[in-house]
Design a protein around this motif. Structure first.
Motif, PDB file in Angstrom:
ATOM      1  N   GLN A  94      -7.356  -2.297  -6.352  1.00 33.66           N
ATOM      2  CA  GLN A  94      -6.223  -2.166  -7.263  1.00 33.66           C
ATOM      3  C   GLN A  94      -4.895  -2.505  -6.592  1.00 33.66           C
ATOM      4  O   GLN A  94      -4.780  -2.541  -5.361  1.00 33.66           O
ATOM      5  CB  GLN A  94      -6.168  -0.735  -7.802  1.00 33.66           C
ATOM      6  CG  GLN A  94      -7.398  -0.319  -8.588  1.00 33.66           C
ATOM      7  CD  GLN A  94      -7.533  -1.106  -9.877  1.00 33.66           C
ATOM      8  OE1 GLN A  94      -6.770  -0.913 -10.811  1.00 33.66           O
ATOM      9  NE2 GLN A  94      -8.513  -1.995  -9.932  1.00 33.66           N
ATOM     10  N   THR A  95      -3.900  -2.737  -7.428  1.00 32.45           N
ATOM     11  CA  THR A  95      -2.541  -2.950  -6.955  1.00 32.45           C
ATOM     12  C   THR A  95      -2.048  -1.706  -6.214  1.00 32.45           C
ATOM     13  O   THR A  95      -2.274  -0.582  -6.657  1.00 32.45           O
ATOM     14  CB  THR A  95      -1.609  -3.225  -8.142  1.00 32.45           C
ATOM     15  OG1 THR A  95      -2.186  -4.229  -8.975  1.00 32.45           O
ATOM     16  CG2 THR A  95      -0.236  -3.665  -7.678  1.00 32.45           C
ATOM     17  N   ARG A  96      -1.361  -1.909  -5.112  1.00 26.09           N
ATOM     18  CA  ARG A  96      -0.763  -0.777  -4.402  1.00 26.09           C
ATOM     19  C   ARG A  96       0.570  -0.436  -5.069  1.00 26.09           C
ATOM     20  O   ARG A  96       1.437  -1.300  -5.199  1.00 26.09           O
ATOM     21  CB  ARG A  96      -0.550  -1.133  -2.929  1.00 26.09           C
ATOM     22  CG  ARG A  96      -1.832  -1.181  -2.116  1.00 26.09           C
ATOM     23  CD  ARG A  96      -1.616  -1.764  -0.746  1.00 26.09           C
ATOM     24  NE  ARG A  96      -1.444  -3.222  -0.837  1.00 26.09           N
ATOM     25  CZ  ARG A  96      -1.508  -4.041   0.206  1.00 26.09           C
ATOM     26  NH1 ARG A  96      -1.718  -3.543   1.428  1.00 26.09           N
ATOM     27  NH2 ARG A  96      -1.351  -5.341   0.059  1.00 26.09           N
ATOM     28  N   THR A  97       0.710   0.802  -5.503  1.00 25.53           N
ATOM     29  CA  THR A  97       1.920   1.210  -6.214  1.00 25.53           C
ATOM     30  C   THR A  97       2.523   2.452  -5.587  1.00 25.53           C
ATOM     31  O   THR A  97       1.802   3.311  -5.063  1.00 25.53           O
ATOM     32  CB  THR A  97       1.616   1.494  -7.696  1.00 25.53           C
ATOM     33  OG1 THR A  97       0.695   2.591  -7.794  1.00 25.53           O
ATOM     34  CG2 THR A  97       1.016   0.276  -8.380  1.00 25.53           C
ATOM     35  N   TYR A  98       3.852   2.531  -5.658  1.00 21.81           N
ATOM     36  CA  TYR A  98       4.595   3.660  -5.096  1.00 21.81           C
ATOM     37  C   TYR A  98       5.701   4.038  -6.083  1.00 21.81           C
ATOM     38  O   TYR A  98       6.210   3.202  -6.834  1.00 21.81           O
ATOM     39  CB  TYR A  98       5.215   3.284  -3.746  1.00 21.81           C
ATOM     40  CG  TYR A  98       4.214   2.780  -2.733  1.00 21.81           C
ATOM     41  CD1 TYR A  98       3.547   3.654  -1.887  1.00 21.81           C
ATOM     42  CD2 TYR A  98       3.916   1.415  -2.645  1.00 21.81           C
ATOM     43  CE1 TYR A  98       2.620   3.198  -0.967  1.00 21.81           C
ATOM     44  CE2 TYR A  98       2.990   0.939  -1.725  1.00 21.81           C
ATOM     45  CZ  TYR A  98       2.345   1.836  -0.890  1.00 21.81           C
ATOM     46  OH  TYR A  98       1.418   1.375   0.011  1.00 21.81           O
ATOM     47  N   GLY A  99       6.073   5.304  -6.082  1.00 24.92           N
ATOM     48  CA  GLY A  99       7.126   5.771  -6.964  1.00 24.92           C
ATOM     49  C   GLY A  99       6.573   6.283  -8.279  1.00 24.92           C
ATOM     50  O   GLY A  99       5.368   6.274  -8.539  1.00 24.92           O
ATOM     51  N   HIS A 100       7.492   6.748  -9.137  1.00 21.13           N
ATOM     52  CA  HIS A 100       7.126   7.387 -10.398  1.00 21.13           C
ATOM     53  C   HIS A 100       7.749   6.595 -11.540  1.00 21.13           C
ATOM     54  O   HIS A 100       8.917   6.809 -11.889  1.00 21.13           O
ATOM     55  CB  HIS A 100       7.632   8.826 -10.411  1.00 21.13           C
ATOM     56  CG  HIS A 100       7.228   9.595 -11.619  1.00 21.13           C
ATOM     57  ND1 HIS A 100       7.633  10.882 -11.859  1.00 21.13           N
ATOM     58  CD2 HIS A 100       6.455   9.252 -12.690  1.00 21.13           C
ATOM     59  CE1 HIS A 100       7.127  11.305 -12.998  1.00 21.13           C
ATOM     60  NE2 HIS A 100       6.410  10.333 -13.528  1.00 21.13           N
ATOM     61  N   PRO A 101       7.008   5.676 -12.154  1.00 19.86           N
ATOM     62  CA  PRO A 101       7.604   4.851 -13.222  1.00 19.86           C
ATOM     63  C   PRO A 101       8.048   5.694 -14.408  1.00 19.86           C
ATOM     64  O   PRO A 101       7.305   6.538 -14.904  1.00 19.86           O
ATOM     65  CB  PRO A 101       6.455   3.913 -13.613  1.00 19.86           C
ATOM     66  CG  PRO A 101       5.211   4.625 -13.185  1.00 19.86           C
ATOM     67  CD  PRO A 101       5.583   5.378 -11.947  1.00 19.86           C
ATOM     68  N   GLY A 102       9.277   5.457 -14.842  1.00 21.70           N
ATOM     69  CA  GLY A 102       9.816   6.177 -15.990  1.00 21.70           C
ATOM     70  C   GLY A 102      10.280   7.583 -15.692  1.00 21.70           C
ATOM     71  O   GLY A 102      10.854   8.244 -16.560  1.00 21.70           O
ATOM     72  N   GLY A 103      10.067   8.054 -14.459  1.00 21.18           N
ATOM     73  CA  GLY A 103      10.412   9.435 -14.134  1.00 21.18           C
ATOM     74  C   GLY A 103      11.892   9.731 -14.250  1.00 21.18           C
ATOM     75  O   GLY A 103      12.297  10.754 -14.820  1.00 21.18           O
ATOM     76  N   TYR A 163      -0.917  -7.621  -4.541  1.00 24.24           N
ATOM     77  CA  TYR A 163       0.418  -7.246  -4.991  1.00 24.24           C
ATOM     78  C   TYR A 163       0.740  -5.804  -4.605  1.00 24.24           C
ATOM     79  O   TYR A 163      -0.137  -4.939  -4.580  1.00 24.24           O
ATOM     80  CB  TYR A 163       0.540  -7.400  -6.510  1.00 24.24           C
ATOM     81  CG  TYR A 163       0.512  -8.840  -6.958  1.00 24.24           C
ATOM     82  CD1 TYR A 163       1.689  -9.528  -7.239  1.00 24.24           C
ATOM     83  CD2 TYR A 163      -0.699  -9.527  -7.074  1.00 24.24           C
ATOM     84  CE1 TYR A 163       1.667 -10.856  -7.640  1.00 24.24           C
ATOM     85  CE2 TYR A 163      -0.731 -10.854  -7.468  1.00 24.24           C
ATOM     86  CZ  TYR A 163       0.459 -11.513  -7.746  1.00 24.24           C
ATOM     87  OH  TYR A 163       0.432 -12.830  -8.124  1.00 24.24           O
ATOM     88  N   THR A 164       2.021  -5.572  -4.329  1.00 25.18           N
ATOM     89  CA  THR A 164       2.526  -4.233  -4.063  1.00 25.18           C
ATOM     90  C   THR A 164       3.700  -3.986  -5.010  1.00 25.18           C
ATOM     91  O   THR A 164       4.545  -4.867  -5.211  1.00 25.18           O
ATOM     92  CB  THR A 164       3.005  -4.080  -2.611  1.00 25.18           C
ATOM     93  OG1 THR A 164       1.959  -4.487  -1.727  1.00 25.18           O
ATOM     94  CG2 THR A 164       3.382  -2.637  -2.304  1.00 25.18           C
ATOM     95  N   VAL A 165       3.735  -2.782  -5.596  1.00 30.39           N
ATOM     96  CA  VAL A 165       4.748  -2.460  -6.601  1.00 30.39           C
ATOM     97  C   VAL A 165       5.423  -1.144  -6.243  1.00 30.39           C
ATOM     98  O   VAL A 165       4.753  -0.167  -5.879  1.00 30.39           O
ATOM     99  CB  VAL A 165       4.131  -2.343  -8.011  1.00 30.39           C
ATOM    100  CG1 VAL A 165       5.206  -2.016  -9.040  1.00 30.39           C
ATOM    101  CG2 VAL A 165       3.396  -3.624  -8.385  1.00 30.39           C
ATOM    102  N   TRP A 166       6.750  -1.140  -6.329  1.00 32.26           N
ATOM    103  CA  TRP A 166       7.533   0.080  -6.147  1.00 32.26           C
ATOM    104  C   TRP A 166       8.280   0.338  -7.463  1.00 32.26           C
ATOM    105  O   TRP A 166       8.924  -0.561  -8.012  1.00 32.26           O
ATOM    106  CB  TRP A 166       8.548  -0.074  -5.020  1.00 32.26           C
ATOM    107  CG  TRP A 166       7.945  -0.259  -3.661  1.00 32.26           C
ATOM    108  CD1 TRP A 166       7.718   0.699  -2.715  1.00 32.26           C
ATOM    109  CD2 TRP A 166       7.535  -1.510  -3.065  1.00 32.26           C
ATOM    110  NE1 TRP A 166       7.180   0.143  -1.577  1.00 32.26           N
ATOM    111  CE2 TRP A 166       7.055  -1.218  -1.763  1.00 32.26           C
ATOM    112  CE3 TRP A 166       7.511  -2.836  -3.492  1.00 32.26           C
ATOM    113  CZ2 TRP A 166       6.564  -2.199  -0.904  1.00 32.26           C
ATOM    114  CZ3 TRP A 166       7.017  -3.811  -2.641  1.00 32.26           C
ATOM    115  CH2 TRP A 166       6.557  -3.496  -1.366  1.00 32.26           C
ATOM    116  N   HIS A 167       8.223   1.564  -7.969  1.00 28.49           N
ATOM    117  CA  HIS A 167       8.862   1.916  -9.244  1.00 28.49           C
ATOM    118  C   HIS A 167      10.106   2.770  -9.005  1.00 28.49           C
ATOM    119  O   HIS A 167      10.159   3.567  -8.061  1.00 28.49           O
ATOM    120  CB  HIS A 167       7.902   2.706 -10.131  1.00 28.49           C
ATOM    121  CG  HIS A 167       6.627   1.987 -10.456  1.00 28.49           C
ATOM    122  ND1 HIS A 167       6.588   0.875 -11.271  1.00 28.49           N
ATOM    123  CD2 HIS A 167       5.342   2.225 -10.074  1.00 28.49           C
ATOM    124  CE1 HIS A 167       5.334   0.461 -11.383  1.00 28.49           C
ATOM    125  NE2 HIS A 167       4.557   1.262 -10.672  1.00 28.49           N
TER     126      HIS A 167
END
Length: 314
Positions: A94-103, A163-167
């Motif tokens: 899976q995509t590596r994700t960090y942070g809290h989207p919409g938080g 892909y890496t995603v930061w929210h």
């Protein structure tokens, strides 16, 4: 139930207050049908909206259900955060994700809602549809922001391990900080097609391109004066703070609000400006934008390391 917290209520569409009598509703419906019909100068979209509004509040029973927060014959809907799901064994990494989207937007919404209802007053369900519909536009826009960001975040998880995603990334510059204002980039996406600053928006109105940026074709609460250039500016601020260079600034909109799936609007100091429909965003990120630089393997690793070490969340 409208898809967006900013969607017009049936009363708004019919041009009457929510306190109107059933007879006043009926007269308004007939008047709006004549005005909205394409043969009399209206539009097909408005004509359909008027008909739908009448199905929602046209009878006392349906109207009572709507006023309680329900819509007859439609799937129950909520703007509350989705409960966590049991983890599944992924079929691929899976995509590596960090942070809290919409938080950040949800916290802002809850804070404003509590203040509007009245400090000390019980707020049993801050996502009650009737309560949301009655709130001022600024409050509903904060909730619309949160829902849009969460929708984008779910799409980004499908990109894969490359892909890496930061929210909810802090992009507050000196001017904003001096004014006590927080600025952020909703999603920072790094992959083999480049480094993207992505902003999720829902202004509840169709959007067009004019003079090198996006403009609403109707009234739009919370609309930035130049949303794409504003995002590019935040990307540059974040780039200076982290030592990286963004290649694309993309504003994501609901599919119905953008006339084409992908619109390359122009460039701003080396950053390509793009508007994209929500459902097409993963395709854009996988294929990239023509003439935008793409990192090689070594550069990709270096940029990811810098971002991991220096990104701050709001």
């Amino acid at each position: 139930m409208p898809d967006s917290p900013l969607s017009s209520s049936p009363y708004d569409v019919l041009g009457v207050p929510s306190s109107a009598t059933q007879e006043e509703l009926r007269k308004a419906y007939r008047r709006m049908l004549r005005e909205a019909h394409p043969d009399t100068g209206g539009t097909e979209a408005l004509f359909i909206a008027v008909q739908h509004a009448w199905t929602v509040v046209g009878t006392p029973e349906a109207r009572a259900a709507y006023d309680r927060g329900n819509v007859a014959h439609e799937t129950p809907h909520t703007w509350a955060p989705q409960p966590p799901r049991a983890p599944k064994q992924p079929s691929r990494p899976q995509t590596r994700t960090y942070g809290h989207p919409g938080g950040y937007s949800r916290e802002r919404y809850l804070s404003m809602m509590r203040e509007w209802v009245g400090l000390g007053e019980p707020l049993r369900d801050p996502y009650d549809p009737a309560l949301v519909r009655s709130a001022p536009h600024e409050i509903r826009h904060a909730l619309a922001d949160a829902v849009a960001e969460e929708t984008t975040a779910r799409a980004l998880t499908t990109l894969g391990i490359g892909y890496t995603v930061w929210h909810d990334v802090d992009a507050t510059g000196r001017t904003a900080a001096a004014a006590g204002r927080t600025e952020k980039v909703d999603h920072v996406v790094l992959g083999p097609t480049g480094l993207f600053a992505v902003q999720s928006e829902d202004w509840a109105t169709p959007v067009s391109v004019r003079r090198g940026d996006l403009v609403p074709r109707g009234e739009a609460s919370g609309f930035e004066r130049q949303p794409l250039h504003e995002l590019a500016g935040r990307a540059r601020t974040l780039g200076r703070a982290t030592g990286v260079r963004f290649t694309v600034a993309a504003v994501v909109l609901p599919d119905d609000d953008l006339e084409q799936p992908i619109i390359v609007v122009g460039r701003s100091r080396g950053v390509t400006l793009v508007a994209v429909q929500s459902s097409v965003l993963p395709h854009l990120l996988r294929t990239g934008v023509a003439d935008s630089p793409r990192p090689d393997g070594t550069t990709l690793f270096e940029v990811r390391t810098r971002l991991q070490q220096s990104i701050r969340f709001v």
